[in-house]
Design a protein around this motif. Structure first.
Motif, PDB file in Angstrom:
ATOM      1  N   ARG A 167     -14.321  11.044  -2.449  1.00  0.00           N
ATOM      2  CA  ARG A 167     -13.210  10.626  -3.299  1.00  0.00           C
ATOM      3  C   ARG A 167     -12.077  10.097  -2.417  1.00  0.00           C
ATOM      4  O   ARG A 167     -11.976  10.471  -1.237  1.00  0.00           O
ATOM      5  N   GLY A 168     -11.264   9.240  -3.005  1.00  0.00           N
ATOM      6  CA  GLY A 168     -10.201   8.675  -2.179  1.00  0.00           C
ATOM      7  C   GLY A 168      -9.219   7.835  -2.970  1.00  0.00           C
ATOM      8  O   GLY A 168      -9.458   7.460  -4.121  1.00  0.00           O
ATOM      9  N   ASN A 169      -8.094   7.568  -2.319  1.00  0.00           N
ATOM     10  CA  ASN A 169      -7.054   6.661  -2.823  1.00  0.00           C
ATOM     11  C   ASN A 169      -6.681   5.697  -1.702  1.00  0.00           C
ATOM     12  O   ASN A 169      -6.892   5.984  -0.514  1.00  0.00           O
ATOM     13  N   HIS A 170      -6.123   4.548  -2.068  1.00  0.00           N
ATOM     14  CA  HIS A 170      -5.636   3.640  -1.040  1.00  0.00           C
ATOM     15  C   HIS A 170      -4.514   4.319  -0.243  1.00  0.00           C
ATOM     16  O   HIS A 170      -3.581   4.886  -0.823  1.00  0.00           O
ATOM     17  N   ALA A 171      -4.640   4.278   1.070  1.00  0.00           N
ATOM     18  CA  ALA A 171      -3.626   4.881   1.933  1.00  0.00           C
ATOM     19  C   ALA A 171      -2.411   3.968   2.027  1.00  0.00           C
ATOM     20  O   ALA A 171      -2.491   2.762   1.766  1.00  0.00           O
ATOM     21  N   GLU A 172      -1.287   4.545   2.380  1.00  0.00           N
ATOM     22  CA  GLU A 172      -0.055   3.765   2.536  1.00  0.00           C
ATOM     23  C   GLU A 172       0.085   3.225   3.949  1.00  0.00           C
ATOM     24  O   GLU A 172       1.110   2.650   4.309  1.00  0.00           O
ATOM     25  N   THR A 173      -0.947   3.373   4.757  1.00  0.00           N
ATOM     26  CA  THR A 173      -0.918   2.939   6.151  1.00  0.00           C
ATOM     27  C   THR A 173      -1.161   1.434   6.254  1.00  0.00           C
ATOM     28  O   THR A 173      -2.162   0.935   5.735  1.00  0.00           O
ATOM     29  N   PRO A 174      -0.285   0.693   6.896  1.00  0.00           N
ATOM     30  CA  PRO A 174      -0.531  -0.747   7.076  1.00  0.00           C
ATOM     31  C   PRO A 174      -1.625  -0.985   8.108  1.00  0.00           C
ATOM     32  O   PRO A 174      -2.023  -0.074   8.849  1.00  0.00           O
ATOM     33  N   ALA A 175      -2.096  -2.216   8.172  1.00  0.00           N
ATOM     34  CA  ALA A 175      -3.145  -2.574   9.128  1.00  0.00           C
ATOM     35  C   ALA A 175      -2.651  -2.368  10.549  1.00  0.00           C
ATOM     36  O   ALA A 175      -1.504  -2.664  10.876  1.00  0.00           O
ATOM     37  N   ARG A 176      -3.545  -1.829  11.382  1.00  0.00           N
ATOM     38  CA  ARG A 176      -3.212  -1.647  12.792  1.00  0.00           C
ATOM     39  C   ARG A 176      -3.727  -2.856  13.565  1.00  0.00           C
ATOM     40  O   ARG A 176      -4.895  -3.242  13.395  1.00  0.00           O
ATOM     41  N   PRO A 177      -2.892  -3.482  14.387  1.00  0.00           N
ATOM     42  CA  PRO A 177      -3.305  -4.702  15.098  1.00  0.00           C
ATOM     43  C   PRO A 177      -4.589  -4.484  15.885  1.00  0.00           C
ATOM     44  O   PRO A 177      -4.761  -3.471  16.570  1.00  0.00           O
ATOM     45  N   GLY A 178      -5.490  -5.432  15.756  1.00  0.00           N
ATOM     46  CA  GLY A 178      -6.720  -5.397  16.538  1.00  0.00           C
ATOM     47  C   GLY A 178      -7.790  -4.520  15.970  1.00  0.00           C
ATOM     48  O   GLY A 178      -8.915  -4.485  16.489  1.00  0.00           O
TER      49      GLY A 178
END
Length: 444
Positions: free
Chosen positions: A218-229
Protein backbone atom coordinates in the motif's frame (compact mmCIF):
# COMPACT_ATOMS: atom_id res chain seq x y z
CA UNK A 1 -2.56 -20.34 -39.05
CA UNK A 2 -4.02 -17.16 -40.46
CA UNK A 3 -2.45 -13.87 -39.56
CA UNK A 4 -3.52 -10.28 -39.90
CA UNK A 5 -2.39 -7.73 -42.46
CA UNK A 6 -0.95 -4.65 -40.77
CA UNK A 7 -1.38 -1.05 -41.91
CA UNK A 8 0.47 1.74 -40.12
CA UNK A 9 -1.43 4.94 -39.33
CA UNK A 10 0.62 8.15 -39.31
CA UNK A 11 -1.73 11.13 -39.37
CA UNK A 12 -4.77 11.71 -37.22
CA UNK A 13 -6.44 13.64 -40.08
CA UNK A 14 -6.31 10.66 -42.45
CA UNK A 15 -9.22 8.24 -42.83
CA UNK A 16 -8.06 4.98 -41.21
CA UNK A 17 -10.73 3.03 -43.09
CA UNK A 18 -9.91 4.38 -46.57
CA UNK A 19 -9.84 1.45 -48.99
CA UNK A 20 -10.50 -1.09 -46.23
CA UNK A 21 -12.56 -4.02 -47.45
CA UNK A 22 -11.98 -6.45 -44.57
CA UNK A 23 -12.62 -6.47 -40.86
CA UNK A 24 -10.24 -4.10 -39.09
CA UNK A 25 -9.04 -3.44 -35.55
CA UNK A 26 -6.92 -0.66 -34.06
CA UNK A 27 -3.69 -2.06 -32.54
CA UNK A 28 -1.38 -0.30 -30.10
CA UNK A 29 1.41 -2.05 -28.19
CA UNK A 30 -0.31 -5.44 -28.00
CA UNK A 31 -0.15 -5.93 -24.24
CA UNK A 32 -3.49 -7.71 -24.04
CA UNK A 33 -2.85 -11.35 -23.16
CA UNK A 34 -5.39 -13.06 -25.38
CA UNK A 35 -7.09 -12.32 -28.68
CA UNK A 36 -8.85 -9.05 -27.87
CA UNK A 37 -6.01 -7.21 -29.68
CA UNK A 38 -5.70 -9.75 -32.52
CA UNK A 39 -7.58 -10.02 -35.78
CA UNK A 40 -6.55 -13.15 -37.66
CA UNK A 41 -7.51 -13.03 -41.33
CA UNK A 42 -8.32 -9.33 -41.07
CA UNK A 43 -6.53 -5.98 -40.85
CA UNK A 44 -4.69 -4.43 -37.91
CA UNK A 45 -4.51 -0.63 -37.95
CA UNK A 46 -1.29 0.08 -36.03
CA UNK A 47 -1.64 3.34 -34.11
CA UNK A 48 1.97 3.67 -32.92
CA UNK A 49 2.57 6.25 -35.64
CA UNK A 50 -0.03 8.44 -33.93
CA UNK A 51 2.49 9.38 -31.24
CA UNK A 52 2.29 13.15 -30.96
CA UNK A 53 1.46 15.34 -28.01
CA UNK A 54 -1.13 17.93 -29.08
CA UNK A 55 -1.37 20.16 -26.01
CA UNK A 56 -0.46 20.14 -22.32
CA UNK A 57 -1.38 22.71 -19.70
CA UNK A 58 1.06 22.45 -16.77
CA UNK A 59 -1.26 24.62 -14.68
CA UNK A 60 -4.26 22.29 -14.88
CA UNK A 61 -2.74 18.92 -15.85
CA UNK A 62 -4.98 18.59 -18.91
CA UNK A 63 -3.18 16.68 -21.69
CA UNK A 64 -4.31 16.08 -25.25
CA UNK A 65 -2.34 13.49 -27.22
CA UNK A 66 -2.71 11.08 -30.10
CA UNK A 67 -3.95 7.56 -29.41
CA UNK A 68 -0.60 5.86 -30.08
CA UNK A 69 1.23 7.73 -27.31
CA UNK A 70 2.21 5.34 -24.50
CA UNK A 71 1.78 5.96 -20.78
CA UNK A 72 5.58 5.73 -20.50
CA UNK A 73 5.91 8.65 -22.92
CA UNK A 74 3.29 10.63 -20.99
CA UNK A 75 5.15 10.05 -17.72
CA UNK A 76 8.45 11.09 -19.29
CA UNK A 77 6.87 14.38 -20.41
CA UNK A 78 4.68 15.29 -17.46
CA UNK A 79 6.32 13.86 -14.33
CA UNK A 80 9.17 16.42 -14.35
CA UNK A 81 6.41 19.06 -14.46
CA UNK A 82 4.64 17.55 -11.44
CA UNK A 83 1.87 15.53 -13.13
CA UNK A 84 1.13 11.80 -13.37
CA UNK A 85 -1.63 9.73 -15.04
CA UNK A 86 -4.58 9.34 -12.72
CA UNK A 87 -4.74 5.56 -13.35
CA UNK A 88 -1.92 3.26 -14.47
CA UNK A 89 -1.91 -0.55 -14.89
CA UNK A 90 0.97 -2.93 -14.10
CA UNK A 91 2.93 -1.82 -17.16
CA UNK A 92 3.47 1.65 -18.58
CA UNK A 93 4.02 0.23 -22.07
CA UNK A 94 0.41 0.58 -23.19
CA UNK A 95 -0.99 3.20 -25.53
CA UNK A 96 -3.68 5.70 -24.64
CA UNK A 97 -5.93 4.09 -27.24
CA UNK A 98 -5.41 0.67 -25.69
CA UNK A 99 -6.02 2.03 -22.19
CA UNK A 100 -9.34 3.46 -23.37
CA UNK A 101 -10.35 0.35 -25.33
CA UNK A 102 -9.88 -1.85 -22.26
CA UNK A 103 -10.80 0.82 -19.67
CA UNK A 104 -7.82 -0.29 -17.65
CA UNK A 105 -7.60 -0.13 -13.87
CA UNK A 106 -4.81 0.22 -11.35
CA UNK A 107 -4.00 -0.10 -7.67
CA UNK A 108 -6.21 2.91 -6.85
CA UNK A 109 -9.56 1.78 -8.20
CA UNK A 110 -11.13 2.26 -4.77
CA UNK A 111 -10.28 5.98 -5.01
CA UNK A 112 -10.03 6.88 -8.71
CA UNK A 113 -12.06 4.29 -10.61
CA UNK A 114 -10.86 3.36 -14.09
CA UNK A 115 -8.73 5.10 -16.72
CA UNK A 116 -11.88 6.09 -18.62
CA UNK A 117 -13.12 8.08 -15.63
CA UNK A 118 -10.35 10.59 -16.39
CA UNK A 119 -10.80 10.84 -20.16
CA UNK A 120 -12.32 14.25 -20.83
CA UNK A 121 -12.90 13.72 -24.57
CA UNK A 122 -11.77 11.65 -27.53
CA UNK A 123 -12.09 11.67 -31.30
CA UNK A 124 -13.55 8.56 -32.93
CA UNK A 125 -13.29 7.77 -36.65
CA UNK A 126 -16.00 5.47 -38.00
CA UNK A 127 -15.92 3.40 -41.16
CA UNK A 128 -18.73 5.50 -42.66
CA UNK A 129 -16.21 8.35 -42.89
CA UNK A 130 -17.60 10.29 -39.93
CA UNK A 131 -15.55 11.79 -37.10
CA UNK A 132 -17.10 12.30 -33.69
CA UNK A 133 -15.68 14.13 -30.72
CA UNK A 134 -17.14 12.17 -27.80
CA UNK A 135 -17.34 13.06 -24.13
CA UNK A 136 -19.83 12.82 -21.29
CA UNK A 137 -21.54 15.88 -22.77
CA UNK A 138 -21.13 15.31 -26.52
CA UNK A 139 -22.26 11.98 -27.98
CA UNK A 140 -22.32 10.45 -24.45
CA UNK A 141 -23.72 7.12 -25.61
CA UNK A 142 -20.91 6.62 -28.13
CA UNK A 143 -18.40 7.74 -25.48
CA UNK A 144 -19.72 5.09 -23.08
CA UNK A 145 -19.53 2.43 -25.80
CA UNK A 146 -15.97 3.39 -26.81
CA UNK A 147 -14.52 3.45 -23.27
CA UNK A 148 -13.97 -0.24 -22.59
CA UNK A 149 -15.35 -1.03 -26.05
CA UNK A 150 -12.37 -3.21 -27.09
CA UNK A 151 -11.69 -1.08 -30.18
CA UNK A 152 -14.93 -2.21 -31.80
CA UNK A 153 -16.67 1.17 -32.19
CA UNK A 154 -14.09 2.68 -34.57
CA UNK A 155 -10.57 4.12 -34.32
CA UNK A 156 -9.67 6.62 -31.58
CA UNK A 157 -7.25 9.20 -33.00
CA UNK A 158 -6.70 11.45 -29.97
CA UNK A 159 -7.83 11.80 -26.39
CA UNK A 160 -7.82 14.47 -23.73
CA UNK A 161 -6.85 13.30 -20.23
CA UNK A 162 -6.93 14.80 -16.76
CA UNK A 163 -3.69 14.05 -14.89
CA UNK A 164 -3.09 14.29 -11.12
CA UNK A 165 -0.63 16.56 -9.33
CA UNK A 166 2.37 14.91 -7.64
CA UNK A 167 5.39 16.28 -5.82
CA UNK A 168 7.88 13.87 -7.35
CA UNK A 169 8.56 10.32 -8.51
CA UNK A 170 8.34 8.59 -5.12
CA UNK A 171 5.77 6.55 -3.26
CA UNK A 172 5.55 6.39 0.53
CA UNK A 173 5.08 2.63 0.48
CA UNK A 174 4.44 0.01 3.13
CA UNK A 175 4.49 -3.79 3.05
CA UNK A 176 2.25 -5.73 5.43
CA UNK A 177 2.43 -9.48 6.00
CA UNK A 178 -0.92 -11.21 5.49
CA UNK A 179 -0.97 -14.74 7.00
CA UNK A 180 -4.30 -15.85 5.46
CA UNK A 181 -7.33 -14.75 3.45
CA UNK A 182 -9.28 -13.43 6.44
CA UNK A 183 -6.41 -11.09 7.22
CA UNK A 184 -6.33 -9.91 3.61
CA UNK A 185 -9.90 -8.65 3.88
CA UNK A 186 -9.18 -7.00 7.22
CA UNK A 187 -6.01 -5.25 6.00
CA UNK A 188 -7.66 -4.26 2.71
CA UNK A 189 -10.63 -2.61 4.44
CA UNK A 190 -8.38 -0.71 6.79
CA UNK A 191 -5.92 0.28 4.04
CA UNK A 192 -8.43 1.55 1.49
CA UNK A 193 -9.42 4.32 3.88
CA UNK A 194 -5.85 5.60 4.33
CA UNK A 195 -3.97 4.69 1.16
CA UNK A 196 -4.50 5.66 -2.46
CA UNK A 197 -2.82 2.50 -3.77
CA UNK A 198 -3.44 -1.01 -2.44
CA UNK A 199 -2.78 -4.50 -3.82
CA UNK A 200 -1.71 -7.91 -2.49
CA UNK A 201 0.52 -10.68 -3.80
CA UNK A 202 -0.76 -14.14 -2.84
CA UNK A 203 1.08 -17.45 -2.52
CA UNK A 204 -1.38 -19.56 -4.49
CA UNK A 205 0.19 -22.85 -3.46
CA UNK A 206 -0.39 -22.22 0.25
CA UNK A 207 -2.98 -24.66 1.56
CA UNK A 208 -5.21 -25.30 4.58
CA UNK A 209 -5.15 -22.53 7.16
CA UNK A 210 -2.53 -20.70 5.10
CA UNK A 211 -4.80 -20.13 2.07
CA UNK A 212 -4.56 -16.50 1.07
CA UNK A 213 -1.13 -16.04 2.64
CA UNK A 214 0.73 -13.19 1.04
CA UNK A 215 2.05 -9.66 1.20
CA UNK A 216 -0.07 -6.52 1.10
CA UNK A 217 1.44 -3.47 -0.59
CA UNK A 218 0.00 0.00 0.00
CA UNK A 219 1.17 3.53 -0.57
CA UNK A 220 0.57 7.21 -1.24
CA UNK A 221 2.48 9.68 -3.37
CA UNK A 222 5.35 11.04 -1.28
CA UNK A 223 5.95 14.77 -0.89
CA UNK A 224 9.61 14.28 -1.79
CA UNK A 225 10.72 16.06 -4.98
CA UNK A 226 12.91 14.36 -7.57
CA UNK A 227 16.52 13.92 -6.54
CA UNK A 228 18.98 15.01 -9.26
CA UNK A 229 20.52 12.13 -11.15
CA UNK A 230 18.19 9.52 -9.68
CA UNK A 231 15.97 7.58 -12.05
CA UNK A 232 14.00 4.37 -11.94
CA UNK A 233 15.87 1.15 -11.61
CA UNK A 234 17.70 -0.46 -14.50
CA UNK A 235 16.34 -3.08 -16.82
CA UNK A 236 17.04 -6.80 -16.83
CA UNK A 237 15.99 -9.13 -19.60
CA UNK A 238 15.20 -12.85 -19.94
CA UNK A 239 17.46 -13.79 -22.87
CA UNK A 240 15.57 -16.86 -24.12
CA UNK A 241 12.48 -18.99 -23.54
CA UNK A 242 13.02 -21.19 -20.52
CA UNK A 243 12.33 -24.92 -20.93
CA UNK A 244 8.81 -25.71 -19.78
CA UNK A 245 10.22 -28.43 -17.51
CA UNK A 246 11.73 -25.72 -15.31
CA UNK A 247 8.21 -24.73 -14.28
CA UNK A 248 6.54 -27.30 -12.09
CA UNK A 249 4.92 -27.49 -8.69
CA UNK A 250 8.25 -27.70 -6.91
CA UNK A 251 9.90 -24.74 -8.66
CA UNK A 252 6.84 -22.51 -8.41
CA UNK A 253 6.32 -23.51 -4.78
CA UNK A 254 9.97 -22.82 -4.03
CA UNK A 255 9.77 -19.44 -5.74
CA UNK A 256 6.62 -18.44 -3.89
CA UNK A 257 8.04 -19.54 -0.54
CA UNK A 258 11.31 -17.70 -1.17
CA UNK A 259 9.47 -14.56 -2.37
CA UNK A 260 7.25 -14.60 0.69
CA UNK A 261 10.14 -15.14 3.11
CA UNK A 262 12.36 -12.52 1.47
CA UNK A 263 9.77 -9.78 1.20
CA UNK A 264 8.19 -10.32 4.60
CA UNK A 265 11.58 -9.37 6.02
CA UNK A 266 11.20 -6.05 4.18
CA UNK A 267 7.77 -5.33 5.64
CA UNK A 268 7.30 -1.88 7.02
CA UNK A 269 7.51 1.61 5.58
CA UNK A 270 9.93 2.90 2.95
CA UNK A 271 10.12 5.42 0.15
CA UNK A 272 10.13 3.78 -3.28
CA UNK A 273 10.52 5.05 -6.84
CA UNK A 274 7.22 4.79 -8.66
CA UNK A 275 8.72 2.58 -11.39
CA UNK A 276 9.32 -0.19 -8.87
CA UNK A 277 6.00 0.34 -7.11
CA UNK A 278 3.74 0.46 -10.17
CA UNK A 279 5.67 -1.34 -12.91
CA UNK A 280 7.90 -4.06 -11.39
CA UNK A 281 7.68 -6.34 -14.43
CA UNK A 282 8.75 -3.52 -16.77
CA UNK A 283 12.16 -3.91 -15.14
CA UNK A 284 12.47 -7.43 -16.60
CA UNK A 285 12.39 -7.36 -20.39
CA UNK A 286 10.58 -10.25 -22.08
CA UNK A 287 9.55 -11.65 -18.69
CA UNK A 288 6.99 -13.80 -20.47
CA UNK A 289 9.89 -16.04 -21.62
CA UNK A 290 9.95 -17.41 -18.09
CA UNK A 291 6.90 -19.42 -19.11
CA UNK A 292 8.63 -21.05 -22.07
CA UNK A 293 7.59 -21.30 -25.70
CA UNK A 294 4.08 -22.44 -24.82
CA UNK A 295 3.49 -19.19 -23.00
CA UNK A 296 0.94 -18.56 -20.31
CA UNK A 297 -2.74 -18.32 -19.65
CA UNK A 298 -4.01 -15.54 -17.46
CA UNK A 299 -7.23 -15.57 -15.49
CA UNK A 300 -8.81 -12.48 -13.95
CA UNK A 301 -12.22 -12.25 -12.38
CA UNK A 302 -14.12 -9.70 -10.31
CA UNK A 303 -16.42 -11.16 -7.65
CA UNK A 304 -19.14 -9.23 -5.77
CA UNK A 305 -18.16 -8.22 -2.25
CA UNK A 306 -20.68 -10.41 -0.41
CA UNK A 307 -19.63 -13.59 -2.23
CA UNK A 308 -15.91 -12.79 -2.41
CA UNK A 309 -14.60 -14.54 0.76
CA UNK A 310 -16.18 -17.87 -0.15
CA UNK A 311 -15.44 -17.68 -3.90
CA UNK A 312 -11.82 -16.52 -3.56
CA UNK A 313 -11.15 -19.24 -0.99
CA UNK A 314 -12.62 -21.85 -3.34
CA UNK A 315 -10.56 -20.55 -6.29
CA UNK A 316 -7.31 -20.57 -4.30
CA UNK A 317 -8.11 -24.01 -2.90
CA UNK A 318 -8.61 -25.49 -6.37
CA UNK A 319 -5.40 -23.93 -7.67
CA UNK A 320 -3.39 -25.27 -4.74
CA UNK A 321 -4.92 -28.73 -5.13
CA UNK A 322 -4.09 -28.75 -8.85
CA UNK A 323 -0.50 -27.77 -8.13
CA UNK A 324 -0.47 -25.36 -11.08
CA UNK A 325 0.43 -22.24 -9.18
CA UNK A 326 1.78 -19.07 -10.66
CA UNK A 327 4.48 -16.56 -9.82
CA UNK A 328 2.05 -13.71 -10.30
CA UNK A 329 -1.12 -13.85 -8.22
CA UNK A 330 -2.71 -10.52 -7.42
CA UNK A 331 -5.65 -9.81 -5.12
CA UNK A 332 -7.28 -6.40 -4.91
CA UNK A 333 -10.58 -4.81 -3.92
CA UNK A 334 -12.47 -2.66 -6.42
CA UNK A 335 -14.30 0.33 -5.01
CA UNK A 336 -17.62 2.00 -5.67
CA UNK A 337 -16.52 4.56 -8.30
CA UNK A 338 -18.72 3.73 -11.30
CA UNK A 339 -16.96 2.71 -14.50
CA UNK A 340 -17.92 4.88 -17.48
CA UNK A 341 -17.96 2.19 -20.18
CA UNK A 342 -20.78 -0.14 -21.16
CA UNK A 343 -18.24 -3.00 -21.23
CA UNK A 344 -15.93 -1.81 -18.44
CA UNK A 345 -14.66 -4.76 -16.41
CA UNK A 346 -14.07 -3.21 -12.94
CA UNK A 347 -17.01 -3.21 -10.57
CA UNK A 348 -17.38 -3.17 -6.80
CA UNK A 349 -15.96 -6.35 -5.31
CA UNK A 350 -12.71 -8.30 -5.23
CA UNK A 351 -10.53 -9.10 -8.23
CA UNK A 352 -8.09 -12.01 -8.50
CA UNK A 353 -5.53 -12.19 -11.35
CA UNK A 354 -3.27 -15.18 -11.99
CA UNK A 355 -0.77 -16.39 -14.58
CA UNK A 356 -0.47 -20.09 -15.36
CA UNK A 357 2.28 -21.69 -17.40
CA UNK A 358 0.51 -23.26 -20.36
CA UNK A 359 0.71 -27.04 -20.01
CA UNK A 360 -1.97 -27.74 -22.56
CA UNK A 361 -5.28 -29.47 -21.76
CA UNK A 362 -4.77 -29.80 -18.02
CA UNK A 363 -4.12 -26.07 -17.66
CA UNK A 364 -7.09 -25.28 -19.85
CA UNK A 365 -9.26 -27.57 -17.73
CA UNK A 366 -8.14 -25.86 -14.51
CA UNK A 367 -8.87 -22.40 -15.91
CA UNK A 368 -12.31 -23.51 -17.05
CA UNK A 369 -13.00 -24.78 -13.53
CA UNK A 370 -12.05 -21.36 -12.19
CA UNK A 371 -14.43 -19.70 -14.62
CA UNK A 372 -17.25 -21.96 -13.42
CA UNK A 373 -16.58 -21.25 -9.73
CA UNK A 374 -16.35 -17.49 -10.24
CA UNK A 375 -19.40 -17.35 -12.46
CA UNK A 376 -21.46 -19.29 -9.90
CA UNK A 377 -20.53 -16.60 -7.39
CA UNK A 378 -21.68 -13.81 -9.72
CA UNK A 379 -18.19 -13.09 -11.02
CA UNK A 380 -17.23 -11.29 -14.23
CA UNK A 381 -14.17 -11.77 -16.47
CA UNK A 382 -11.66 -9.42 -18.11
CA UNK A 383 -11.37 -9.63 -21.94
CA UNK A 384 -7.89 -8.07 -21.96
CA UNK A 385 -6.57 -11.00 -19.92
CA UNK A 386 -8.59 -13.76 -21.51
CA UNK A 387 -8.16 -16.69 -23.89
CA UNK A 388 -10.82 -19.02 -22.53
CA UNK A 389 -14.05 -17.09 -21.90
CA UNK A 390 -17.16 -18.68 -23.43
CA UNK A 391 -19.99 -16.72 -25.07
CA UNK A 392 -22.12 -17.52 -22.00
CA UNK A 393 -19.41 -16.23 -19.62
CA UNK A 394 -19.14 -13.02 -21.63
CA UNK A 395 -22.88 -12.38 -21.77
CA UNK A 396 -23.20 -13.01 -18.04
CA UNK A 397 -20.29 -10.67 -17.30
CA UNK A 398 -21.64 -7.71 -19.27
CA UNK A 399 -25.37 -7.06 -18.76
CA UNK A 400 -25.27 -3.95 -21.00
CA UNK A 401 -24.01 -5.97 -23.98
CA UNK A 402 -27.12 -5.39 -26.14
CA UNK A 403 -26.85 -1.64 -25.55
CA UNK A 404 -23.17 -1.74 -26.55
CA UNK A 405 -23.83 -3.67 -29.74
CA UNK A 406 -25.95 -0.84 -31.10
CA UNK A 407 -22.72 1.19 -31.37
CA UNK A 408 -20.50 -1.42 -33.04
CA UNK A 409 -18.74 -0.25 -36.16
CA UNK A 410 -19.61 -2.85 -38.83
CA UNK A 411 -16.04 -2.74 -40.21
CA UNK A 412 -14.45 -3.61 -36.85
CA UNK A 413 -13.88 -7.01 -35.31
CA UNK A 414 -11.33 -9.03 -33.34
CA UNK A 415 -10.49 -12.62 -32.56
CA UNK A 416 -12.01 -12.18 -29.11
CA UNK A 417 -15.26 -10.77 -30.48
CA UNK A 418 -15.69 -13.56 -33.00
CA UNK A 419 -15.00 -16.09 -30.23
CA UNK A 420 -17.52 -14.77 -27.70
CA UNK A 421 -20.20 -13.57 -30.13
CA UNK A 422 -19.88 -15.86 -33.13
CA UNK A 423 -18.58 -19.02 -31.47
CA UNK A 424 -15.27 -19.10 -33.36
CA UNK A 425 -12.42 -20.96 -31.62
CA UNK A 426 -9.41 -19.12 -30.27
CA UNK A 427 -6.98 -18.42 -33.16
CA UNK A 428 -3.70 -17.09 -31.79
CA UNK A 429 -1.11 -15.34 -33.91
CA UNK A 430 1.83 -13.02 -33.40
CA UNK A 431 1.25 -10.36 -36.07
CA UNK A 432 3.82 -7.83 -34.87
CA UNK A 433 6.26 -10.07 -33.05
CA UNK A 434 6.60 -10.62 -29.30
CA UNK A 435 6.61 -7.54 -27.06
CA UNK A 436 9.73 -6.12 -25.51
CA UNK A 437 8.07 -6.58 -22.13
CA UNK A 438 4.75 -7.93 -20.99
CA UNK A 439 2.81 -10.80 -22.45
CA UNK A 440 1.28 -11.89 -25.71
CA UNK A 441 -1.49 -14.33 -26.31
CA UNK A 442 -0.96 -18.01 -25.79
CA UNK A 443 -2.35 -21.17 -27.24
CA UNK A 444 -4.77 -23.08 -25.01
Amino acid sequence: MAQAEVRDLHWRAEDPFAGVNQRALAYGLGRSYGDSCLNDGGLLLSTRGLDRFVAFDPATGVLRCEAGVSLAEIIDLTLPQGWFPRVVPGTKHVTVGGAIANDIHGKNHHRAGTFGAHVRALELCRSDGSRRVCSREDSPELFAATVGGLGLTGVVTWAELQLRKVAGPYIAAETVEVPDLDHFFQVSAESDARFEYTVAWVDVLARGRHIGRGLFYRGNHAETPARPGEAGRGRLSVPFDLPSATLNRLTVSAFNFAYYRKNRRQRGEREQHLDGFFFPLDGVGRWNRIYGKRGLLQFQCAVPTAAAPEVIRELLGRIAAAGQGSFLAVLKTFGEVPSPGLLSFPRKGVTLALDFANRGPKTLELVRQLYAVARQGGGAFYPAKDAVMSPEDFAASYPRLAEFERHLDPACSSGFWRRVREGHPYQPSLPLGPPAAGGKGVTP
